[in-house]
Write an enzyme that holds these catalytic residues in place. Structure first.
Site, PDB file in Angstrom:
ATOM      1  CD  GLU A 159      -0.467  -5.181   6.447  1.00  0.00           C
ATOM      2  OE1 GLU A 159      -0.393  -5.777   5.361  1.00  0.00           O
ATOM      3  OE2 GLU A 159      -0.776  -3.970   6.539  1.00  0.00           O
ATOM      4  CB  CYS A 162      -0.974  -0.068   1.163  1.00  0.00           C
ATOM      5  SG  CYS A 162      -2.487   0.804   0.815  1.00  0.00           S
ATOM      6  CG  HIS A 197      -3.237  -3.100   4.176  1.00  0.00           C
ATOM      7  ND1 HIS A 197      -2.268  -2.486   4.946  1.00  0.00           N
ATOM      8  CD2 HIS A 197      -3.821  -2.115   3.460  1.00  0.00           C
ATOM      9  CE1 HIS A 197      -2.279  -1.189   4.706  1.00  0.00           C
ATOM     10  NE2 HIS A 197      -3.209  -0.937   3.817  1.00  0.00           N
TER      11      HIS A 197
HETATM   12  N1  GLN Z   1      -3.799   6.373   0.884  1.00  0.00           N
HETATM   13  C1  GLN Z   1      -2.505   6.112   1.437  1.00  0.00           C
HETATM   14  C2  GLN Z   1      -1.426   6.920   0.719  1.00  0.00           C
HETATM   15  O1  GLN Z   1      -1.689   7.510  -0.268  1.00  0.00           O
HETATM   16  C3  GLN Z   1      -2.168   4.645   1.387  1.00  0.00           C
HETATM   17  C4  GLN Z   1      -3.156   3.884   2.235  1.00  0.00           C
HETATM   18  C5  GLN Z   1      -2.611   2.648   2.888  1.00  0.00           C
HETATM   19  O2  GLN Z   1      -1.401   2.444   3.023  1.00  0.00           O
HETATM   20  N2  GLN Z   1      -3.524   1.847   3.375  1.00  0.00           N
HETATM   21  O3  GLN Z   1      -0.328   6.970   1.166  1.00  0.00           O
END
Ligand code: GLN
Length: 187
Positions: free
Chosen positions: A171, A79, A169
């Site tokens: 995890e 992410c 995610h």
């Molecule tokens: N929206 C976040 C970003 O732009 C990422 C979201 C996440 O890591 N769950 O950094």
């Protein structure tokens, strides 16, 4: 096996729990000096990429992280971690570590569909649960970056040499196959 987890912000503890349950030892990277240690793999967790990017710069960690990744250390980026790693962020925002040849789109699912769950196949790993939280996706891969998974036509998992980057995610779900793959196949 010693895995370093970037622990300046975000969901790092959850990664440590999964990795430790699989027998790995985890160390947290909170400051520059933490990067003086040896480790066998690196996790860039989810969270807020702008905050993480700013912190790794301010804490003087950015260059050493780059060096380690360029020297071939296996990386699992999830992410916000995927955003940190990409060499291009859609919309003109400047890249952070900039090592993964791919264009990443932040908050790609908009506010309405900010968080959702699905299951899909990741090439070489199998079908895994995928929890998306204000997730990015890869708009375009470049160079020798391989697409490992797509959901609704959007790229959500890619691999380039030692770097595995995911929009979701792993995890946060019970399934440990992504972390197992990282430890067994990449590290
Ligand atoms: N929206 C976040 C970003 O732009 C990422 C979201 C996440 O890591 N769950 O950094």
């Amino acid at each position: 096996m010693k895995i370093a987890v970037l622990a300046v912000q975000g969901a790092f503890i959850e990664h440590e729990k999964v990795l430790e349950s699989l027998g790995a030892e985890c160390i947290e990277l909170r400051k520059k000096e933490d990067l003086e240690q040896d480790f066998d793999g690196l996790v860039l967790p989810g969270g807020e990429s702008t905050v993480q990017g700013k912190l790794i710069k301010e804490l003087g960690m950015e260059e050493e992280l780059k060096k380690r990744i360029q020297s071939g250390i296996p990386v699992l980026a999830t992410c916000a971690g995927m955003i940190l790693l990409a060499d291009e962020i859609e919309g003109g925002e400047s890249a952070h570590l900039g090592l993964l040849p791919a264009v990443v789109k932040r908050n790609a699912y908009g506010r309405q569909l900010g968080s959702f769950y699905t299951e899909a196949e990741v090439e070489g790993i199998g079908t895994v649960p995928m929890t998306f939280i204000r997730a990015p996706y890869i708009e375009k891969v470049k160079g020798d970056t391989e697409v490992l998974a797509q959901v609704d036509g959007n790229i959500v998992a890619v691999k380039n040499k030692n770097m595995l980057a995911l929009s979701f995610h792993p995890e946060l779900d019970e399934d440990k196959s992504i972390h197992e793959y990282f430890l067994k196949e990449l590290c």
